[in-house]
Design a protein around this motif. Structure first.
Motif, mmCIF file in Angstrom:
data_model
loop_
_atom_site.group_PDB
_atom_site.id
_atom_site.type_symbol
_atom_site.label_atom_id
_atom_site.label_comp_id
_atom_site.label_asym_id
_atom_site.label_seq_id
_atom_site.Cartn_x
_atom_site.Cartn_y
_atom_site.Cartn_z
ATOM 1 N N ILE A 1 70.102 -23.269 94.017
ATOM 2 C CA ILE A 1 68.994 -22.838 93.351
ATOM 3 C C ILE A 1 68.073 -22.309 94.398
ATOM 4 C CG2 ILE A 1 69.063 -24.514 91.511
ATOM 5 C CD1 ILE A 1 66.960 -26.227 93.089
ATOM 6 N N GLY A 2 68.582 -21.989 95.533
ATOM 7 C CA GLY A 2 67.788 -21.496 96.571
ATOM 8 C C GLY A 2 67.025 -22.460 97.599
ATOM 9 N N PRO A 3 66.249 -22.012 98.498
ATOM 10 C CA PRO A 3 65.734 -22.975 99.448
ATOM 11 C C PRO A 3 64.711 -23.691 98.704
ATOM 12 C CG PRO A 3 65.166 -20.772 100.067
ATOM 13 C CD PRO A 3 66.157 -20.746 99.164
ATOM 14 N N LEU A 4 64.461 -24.891 99.059
ATOM 15 C CA LEU A 4 63.343 -25.578 98.489
ATOM 16 C C LEU A 4 61.940 -25.362 99.365
ATOM 17 C CD1 LEU A 4 64.799 -29.282 97.548
ATOM 18 C CD2 LEU A 4 64.208 -27.320 95.954
ATOM 19 N N ASP A 5 60.971 -24.993 98.465
ATOM 20 C CA ASP A 5 59.661 -24.858 99.250
ATOM 21 C C ASP A 5 58.890 -26.182 99.458
ATOM 22 O OD1 ASP A 5 59.503 -21.661 99.558
ATOM 23 O OD2 ASP A 5 60.123 -22.234 97.332
ATOM 24 N N SER A 6 59.024 -26.845 98.597
ATOM 25 C CA SER A 6 58.096 -28.298 98.523
ATOM 26 C C SER A 6 59.212 -29.471 98.015
ATOM 27 C CB SER A 6 56.878 -28.188 97.752
ATOM 28 O OG SER A 6 56.119 -27.237 98.066
ATOM 29 N N LEU A 7 59.108 -30.550 98.790
ATOM 30 C CA LEU A 7 59.825 -31.790 98.430
ATOM 31 C C LEU A 7 58.606 -32.856 98.446
ATOM 32 C CD1 LEU A 7 62.543 -33.180 97.751
ATOM 33 C CD2 LEU A 7 62.825 -33.688 100.235
ATOM 34 N N PHE A 8 58.451 -33.123 97.429
ATOM 35 C CA PHE A 8 57.200 -34.221 97.249
ATOM 36 C C PHE A 8 57.931 -35.495 97.275
ATOM 37 C CE2 PHE A 8 55.447 -30.405 95.370
ATOM 38 C CZ PHE A 8 54.270 -30.337 96.112
ATOM 39 N N SER A 9 56.875 -36.533 97.721
ATOM 40 C CA SER A 9 57.102 -37.964 97.884
ATOM 41 C C SER A 9 56.882 -38.505 96.373
ATOM 42 C CB SER A 9 56.468 -38.673 98.943
ATOM 43 O OG SER A 9 56.417 -40.103 98.599
ATOM 44 N N PRO A 10 57.295 -39.262 95.797
ATOM 45 C CA PRO A 10 57.093 -39.926 94.298
ATOM 46 C C PRO A 10 55.863 -40.647 94.670
ATOM 47 C CG PRO A 10 59.113 -41.057 95.479
ATOM 48 C CD PRO A 10 58.886 -40.007 96.318
ATOM 49 N N PHE A 11 55.327 -41.212 95.789
ATOM 50 C CA PHE A 11 54.255 -41.968 96.032
ATOM 51 C C PHE A 11 52.908 -41.145 96.019
ATOM 52 C CE2 PHE A 11 57.916 -43.869 98.131
ATOM 53 C CZ PHE A 11 57.955 -44.932 97.194
ATOM 54 N N VAL A 12 53.030 -39.853 96.108
ATOM 55 C CA VAL A 12 51.971 -38.860 96.158
ATOM 56 C C VAL A 12 51.544 -38.934 94.392
ATOM 57 C CG1 VAL A 12 51.239 -36.613 96.074
ATOM 58 C CG2 VAL A 12 52.596 -37.532 97.866
ATOM 59 N N PHE A 13 52.605 -38.812 93.850
ATOM 60 C CA PHE A 13 52.294 -38.820 92.186
ATOM 61 C C PHE A 13 51.578 -40.228 91.930
ATOM 62 C CE2 PHE A 13 55.813 -35.527 92.834
ATOM 63 C CZ PHE A 13 54.797 -34.597 92.314
ATOM 64 N N ILE A 14 52.111 -41.084 92.372
ATOM 65 C CA ILE A 14 51.684 -42.710 91.824
ATOM 66 C C ILE A 14 50.290 -42.809 92.557
ATOM 67 C CG2 ILE A 14 51.896 -45.243 92.639
ATOM 68 C CD1 ILE A 14 55.009 -44.899 92.511
ATOM 69 N N PHE A 15 49.771 -42.154 93.691
ATOM 70 C CA PHE A 15 48.664 -42.399 94.049
ATOM 71 C C PHE A 15 47.459 -41.656 93.287
ATOM 72 C CE2 PHE A 15 45.246 -41.644 97.329
ATOM 73 C CZ PHE A 15 44.587 -42.955 97.582
ATOM 74 N N LEU A 16 48.101 -40.436 92.575
ATOM 75 C CA LEU A 16 47.132 -39.594 91.956
ATOM 76 C C LEU A 16 46.697 -40.207 90.895
ATOM 77 C CD1 LEU A 16 48.847 -36.116 92.496
ATOM 78 C CD2 LEU A 16 46.629 -36.983 93.548
ATOM 79 N N GLN A 17 47.783 -41.182 90.270
ATOM 80 C CA GLN A 17 47.468 -42.047 89.110
ATOM 81 C C GLN A 17 46.448 -43.078 89.338
ATOM 82 O OE1 GLN A 17 48.546 -41.384 85.811
ATOM 83 N NE2 GLN A 17 47.366 -42.941 84.993
#
Length: 315
Positions: free
Chosen positions: A128-144
């Motif tokens: 699918i091509g180079p990944l520009d962003s690989l996010f930690s799942p804990f970022v989304f948990i903390f936003l919640q």
């Protein structure tokens, strides 16, 4: 200056991709002038653990038409977590190697991920091509968690992985990702993949005139297959629930052994696929803690966060 002009006059595309067991979910946001112009959501089956050609064509279309296209995913490796520190000197007390892990500090806590796993993830999705962003799942948990005043245990629940974090609205105190493996679920998934592959082959080579088809018989067989698949998924979900309950019990027990003063008030499920009521009830009765479900789409969360990061000039 050039970046500001690009923001104003050119479309930017943010593609969030999430793979979980046999499913690929994609969210495509095309933006211009800071506003969302297109919001495309797709859900397709993985064929032999490979992204379907129709999904790849959609991604390639946007990449070719819009040069400012960014692709992101949420990390699924079990060699990742979160700790309540941003001081590199304290990482060793959590038995984490600075040489082997990549640390992403936030204001009061850090996410970490194994460096080798990052490279493997990038290589795994070269199609699918180079990944520009690989996010930690804990970022989304903390936003919640920032929306909640209670001290709680948060879970991003998928069919193959479980990311959990114990936190309040200011800090993550513990975070870890687990893989959910089960032989029966794997066999069932393999059977489903073979069925899907065979069906696609038949559809591609179907020469029979549609007018000669027995639509009533076809409908009856389809309904029977769907009913069988639903029952199989309910069984898999309950098996998965027993594993989840065990992981949560052990995590809570371990946390209370080391943190006597903080009480976990509730468990928040960030549910990605729709846990069955019986599975949810089993976990709730096993743990005897208040629990509630918040629907969560990793692909949509990734695309939205990339857009927000671009707006802040962080991407």
């Amino acid at each position: 200056m050039l970046r500001s002009l690009a923001k104003l006059f050119y479309s930017k595309v943010f593609i969030g991709i999430n793979l979980d067991q046999e499913t690929c979910c994609v969210n495509i946001l095309r933006t211009k002038g800071g506003k969302i112009k297109q919001n495309i959501k797709t859900k397709t089956k993985l064929i032999d653990n490979t992204i379907a050609m129709e999904t790849l064509k959609l991604i390639y279309f946007f990449k070719k038409k819009y040069p400012l296209t960014y692709i992101g995913m949420m990390s699924k490796t079990q060699n990742q977590g979160a700790i309540p520190s941003i001081d590199p000197q304290s990482f060793i007390q959590y038995e984490l190697s600075i040489q082997q892990n990549l640390f992403i500090p936030f204001q009061t806590w850090s996410a970490y991920i194994n460096k080798r796993d990052c490279a493997e993830i990038a290589k795994q999705y070269e199609d699918i091509g180079p990944l520009d962003s690989l996010f930690s799942p804990f970022v989304f948990i903390f936003l919640q968690a920032r929306k909640n005043e209670k001290f709680a245990l948060y879970i991003i629940q998928e069919k193959e992985t479980l990311s959990l974090a114990i936190c309040d609205h200011q800090q993550i105190h513990y975070g870890k990702t687990f893989h959910l493996h089960d032989e029966e679920m794997a066999l069932d998934s393999q059977s489903n993949q073979e069925t899907i592959s065979s069906l696609d082959h038949l559809l591609e080579n179907l020469d029979q005139d549609i007018d000669t088809l027995d639509l009533d018989g076809f409908k009856a067989e389809t309904e029977e297959d769907e009913e069988h698949q639903e029952k199989a998924e309910e069984l898999n979900d309950f098996v998965r629930a027993t594993h989840i309950a065990q992981i949560l019990e052990e995590t809570i027990h371990h946390y209370y052994q080391n943190h006597k003063s903080s009480f976990i008030n509730e468990i928040v499920f960030l549910d990605t696929y729709g846990i069955s009521p019986d599975a949810f009830k089993y976990i709730q009765e096993t743990l005897m803690i208040d629990m509630h479900i918040v629907p969560f789409s990793p692909s949509e969360a990734v695309a939205s966060l990339m857009f927000e990061e671009y707006q802040r000039n962080a991407l």
